[in-house]
Design a protein around this motif. Structure first.
Motif, short mmCIF file in Angstrom:
data_model
loop_
_atom_site.label_atom_id
_atom_site.label_comp_id
_atom_site.label_asym_id
_atom_site.label_seq_id
_atom_site.Cartn_x
_atom_site.Cartn_y
_atom_site.Cartn_z
N THR A 1 -22.72 -43.50 6.36
CA THR A 1 -22.03 -44.72 5.93
C THR A 1 -22.10 -45.75 7.04
OG1 THR A 1 -19.85 -44.05 6.73
CG2 THR A 1 -20.41 -43.45 4.46
N ALA A 2 -21.96 -47.00 6.67
CA ALA A 2 -21.92 -48.10 7.65
C ALA A 2 -20.95 -49.15 7.12
CB ALA A 2 -23.30 -48.69 7.86
N ASP A 3 -19.83 -49.30 7.79
CA ASP A 3 -18.77 -50.22 7.36
C ASP A 3 -18.61 -51.34 8.37
OD1 ASP A 3 -18.34 -48.46 5.31
OD2 ASP A 3 -16.62 -47.49 6.25
N ILE A 4 -18.42 -52.55 7.86
CA ILE A 4 -18.17 -53.72 8.72
C ILE A 4 -16.77 -54.25 8.42
CG2 ILE A 4 -18.84 -56.07 9.29
CD1 ILE A 4 -21.70 -55.35 8.65
N SER A 5 -16.01 -54.52 9.45
CA SER A 5 -14.67 -55.08 9.30
C SER A 5 -14.47 -56.17 10.34
CB SER A 5 -13.60 -53.99 9.45
OG SER A 5 -13.68 -53.38 10.73
N SER A 6 -13.42 -56.96 10.14
CA SER A 6 -13.10 -58.04 11.08
C SER A 6 -11.66 -57.93 11.53
CB SER A 6 -13.33 -59.41 10.43
OG SER A 6 -14.69 -59.63 10.18
N PHE A 7 -11.41 -58.42 12.73
CA PHE A 7 -10.08 -58.31 13.32
C PHE A 7 -9.79 -59.58 14.11
CE2 PHE A 7 -7.03 -56.86 16.56
CZ PHE A 7 -6.12 -56.18 15.78
N ASP B 1 -18.82 -49.68 11.96
CA ASP B 1 -18.58 -48.24 12.07
C ASP B 1 -19.72 -47.50 11.41
OD1 ASP B 1 -15.49 -47.68 12.91
OD2 ASP B 1 -15.66 -49.56 11.81
N ILE B 2 -20.44 -46.73 12.20
CA ILE B 2 -21.58 -45.95 11.71
C ILE B 2 -21.21 -44.48 11.73
CG2 ILE B 2 -24.00 -45.33 12.06
CD1 ILE B 2 -23.78 -48.21 11.43
N LYS B 3 -21.38 -43.80 10.59
CA LYS B 3 -21.18 -42.35 10.53
C LYS B 3 -22.54 -41.69 10.41
CE LYS B 3 -16.61 -42.68 8.33
NZ LYS B 3 -15.90 -42.54 9.62
#
Length: 708
Positions: A81-87, A109-111
């Motif tokens: 999986t590869a998830d992109i988030s912002s903060f 985030d890379i799994k």
């Protein structure tokens, strides 16, 4: 605090994608200045690249681990999986270079999972800021893998040009080396052994310690370091000169084949790259502290940033000594009544410093050599059990001194020299911190001079990383702030544990007292400002007025002008700043002493006005609570002329200023005491032309005028 958080899941989370047919995964910084690309190659090796303003800064760089209890993880991986988030948040420092800190990034985030029978899982997390990146490895909880014994971490930083590099050798025990300035392809850390008398480690690899700062041909500035170093080993950077590449080399131990031992799940420290178009941008970056967790210890209002004097410099000048003068009788160390006349930490001497501090707006007094053990610690291979951290020498009345200091409104700063005998210190920590709490002492300077005990451990290995951090956590329970010397390097943990107030971790002022050959050259501090200071606060101990100190050591001197010594209170940041010289030298120079009396130590905001790595730097800081500004500028062995604009001052506000600058004949060696002091009227439209002498500087106090 304002936080925005959202998540984008990449196409089908890339689940089940062939490792031979992955599309490049990209994440950019909030303003798209920095971009990270991640993928795996045909053999399942993970790699990343970094771009800045669409130019490649870090080319294809591979990631992986080698273990002593398992096969390596460096290939045969696929992206699950590869998830992109912002903060986006703004948090506040309880003390620091500024109050408000903007923490805004995009995260990838890379799994990963192995395609082989073991099917081990490894995650890689990137945080991408406009001023750089941080990335770390995460070892998630999983069946069949409970413990990782890491033999080596294989993290690469593949450069795209032969940068001018400012570096110190990858020593496993000390950071107290002079910085070298060479092209990357000319780094030779193995032969750089400045002073083997200080527990220096032979460097088996051509490696450098971090922070390491690089300057490109077109002005791009990079600094490599790490953040949130917890329960792990210090990372040095191996140098591949031919391929222009850094590769991580962890500090190890002579007692184990592995360098890190961790139970799953766990995270590594962040590997960091600060990126700026100019040198000032590196200092203004908050990347390192932002990559640390928020405050874990709660209210720290019991610690007050302060200036301090103390019983310290006189020992380096050989005016006095740390030890009291106990003697060995029938194999035992006893007080024979022949007190050492040169002992510095006496009741009367410390009271002198208390009086001076109280008179001159200085909040603390450091006392070194107050406790038993100093006669025995040098030259004794078994240093365990030597120092006692609660028992004073007979000529130091603990009760009288602390009561006197309290009456004068001055705090005594405790000193704990451990002689690197860690078990002795660990056993006495609770009693030592409890004693401090009883007498209202909130700051301790700790020291770790010598080879680490137990044998086979290094100052910068996992064992000592844990020791240093455990000391800070335990000290917090007793409302004690720690200023560590001979420390592990700063990695921004002052955000998580605000009682980790300062540390040494560089060639300090004391080297100037030992000999001219071992002293710090004029280029040292203009380099430190853009290298070591990027990691965090520095207890450098400025303020030496008797530059030549011929009275005590004709063969030694400080290699700056007097004006630069004043400037250091602004340029080299620490929430504890020592007025390090002897009382009599300050009393003989009341006019420059005024700047030390006036200058702040805790800041509302800071701005870097100019600078070039290793050459010069000027920093302005606004004092918290008063609205007053202080400016400091320093240069190397070359004179420099600067134009200062004061547009950072408040609008519609008039200020009265005092300028302390190099005199017309000032020179760090020939005439270091030539100083001029003048008064100025300033506002935010003012400008000033100023010349810094060779090895010189200037200091400027800017006070708000009262409204008419």
């Amino acid at each position: 605090m304002k936080i925005k958080l959202f998540t984008l899941v990449l196409i089908a989370s890339l689940l089940g994608c062939s490792e031979n047919n992955n599309e490049m995964i990209e994440v950019s910084s909030p303003e798209s200045k920095v971009k990270v690309e991640f993928n795996i190659n045909d053999t399942g090796q993970p790699y990343y690249t970094v771009k800045y303003n669409n130019g490649v800064v870090i080319d294809t760089s591979y990631l992986g681990f080698e273990f002593t209890n398992s096969e390596a993880i460096d290939s045969n991986l696929k992206i699950m999986t590869a998830d992109i988030s912002s903060f986006d948040e703004t948090w506040q420092m309880p003390w620091g270079e500024q109050i408000d800190v903007k923490n805004k990034y995009n995260q990838l985030d890379i799994k990963l999972q192995e395609t082989t029978d073991l099917k081990r899982q490894l995650n890689v997390v990137f945080r991408v800021y406009d001023d750089g990146i941080g990335f770390r490895y995460e070892f998630p909880e999983q069946e069949g893998w409970a413990e990782a014994l890491i033999k080596e971490e294989h993290t690469e930083f593949n450069l795209t040009e032969d940068y001018k590099t400012f570096w110190i050798p990858g020593d496993w025990d000390i950071y107290e080396h002079l910085y070298s300035e060479t092209m990357f392809s000319e780094i030779d850390a193995i032969s750089k052994r400045d002073h083997p008398n200080l527990a220096q480690t032979y460097i088996p690899n051509n490696a450098v310690n971090t922070p390491t700062t690089l300057v490109g041909e077109k002005g791009l500035h990079l600094s490599f370091h790490e953040a949130s170093l917890v329960d792990y080993s210090d990372m040095t950077l191996g140098v591949d000169k031919e391929n222009l590449k850094f590769k991580s080399i962890l500090v190890g131990s002579e007692n184990t084949e592995y360098k890190v031992k961790r139970s799953l799940p766990f995270n590594t420290p962040w590997r960091t790259i600060q990126i700026s178009e100019d040198a000032p941008g590196l200092i203004e970056s908050n990347l390192i502290v932002n990559l640390n967790e928020p405050n874990k210890i709660g209210d720290v209002s019991w610690f007050k940033p302060m200036k301090y004097t103390g019983v310290w410099w006189e020992m380096h000048l050989n005016k006095s000594s740390w030890d009291y003068g106990m003697e060995q009788v029938d194999g035992k160390w006893v007080d024979t009544g022949k007190a050492h006349e040169r002992h510095g930490a006496t009741t009367e001497n410390v009271k002198r410093f208390i009086d001076f501090s109280a008179k001159n707006n200085i909040g603390g007094v450091l006392v070194e050599g107050w406790n038993t053990g100093w006669e025995r610690w040098i030259g004794f291979p078994d240093r365990e059990g030597v120092f006692d951290f609660v028992t004073p020498y007979p000529d130091y009345d603990f009760e009288e001194v602390t009561n006197y200091a309290r009456e004068k409104g001055v705090e005594i700063i405790m000193h704990h020299e451990t002689s690197a005998a860690t078990e002795t210190y660990t056993k006495q920590m609770d009693a030592a911190y409890a004693l401090m709490q009883k007498y209202g002492m909130h700051t301790v300077k700790s020291g770790y001079v010598g080879k680490i005990l137990p044998d086979g451990e290094y100052h910068h290995g996992q064992y000592m990383v844990n020791h240093y951090n455990n000391a800070v956590e335990k000290a917090a329970k007793y409302q004690v702030a720690v200023n560590a010397h001979e420390p592990i390097k700063a990695t921004g943990l002052r955000r998580t544990y605000p009682n980790a107030i300062s540390r040494e971790g560089l060639r300090g002022q004391e080297f100037n007292a030992w000999s001219i050959e071992k002293g710090n050259p004029p280029s040292h501090l203009p380099t430190v400002a853009f290298t070591r200071m990027l990691a965090g606060p520095i207890d450098f101990t400025p303020g030496i007025f008797n530059i030549k100190f011929d009275e005590y050591k004709e063969e030694s001197q400080v290699n700056t002008t007097l004006a630069q010594q004043l400037a250091l209170y602004v340029v080299i940041y620490s929430p504890v700043q020592m007025a390090a010289d002897l009382i009599e030298h300050y009393e003989a120079n009341p006019e420059p002493l005024q700047f030390i009396k006036d200058v702040g130590v805790d800041w509302e905001k800071s701005t870097v006005l100019n600078g070039e790595v290793g050459d010069y730097v000027t920093i302005a800081r606004k004092e918290k609570g008063t609205g007053n500004w202080f400016v400091g500028g320093i240069t190397d062995e070359n004179s420099v002329s600067l134009k200062l604009d004061f547009d950072f001052l408040d609008k519609n506000q008039d200020y009265e200023a005092i300028l302390y600058k190099d005199g017309p004949n000032a020179h760090w060696d020939n005439n270091p005491l030539d100083i001029m002091i003048e008064k100025l009227d300033l506002n935010n439209k003012s400008s000033l032309d100023i010349k810094l002498a060779e090895g010189g500087g200037f200091a400027l106090s800017i006070m708000k005028k009262a409204s008419e």
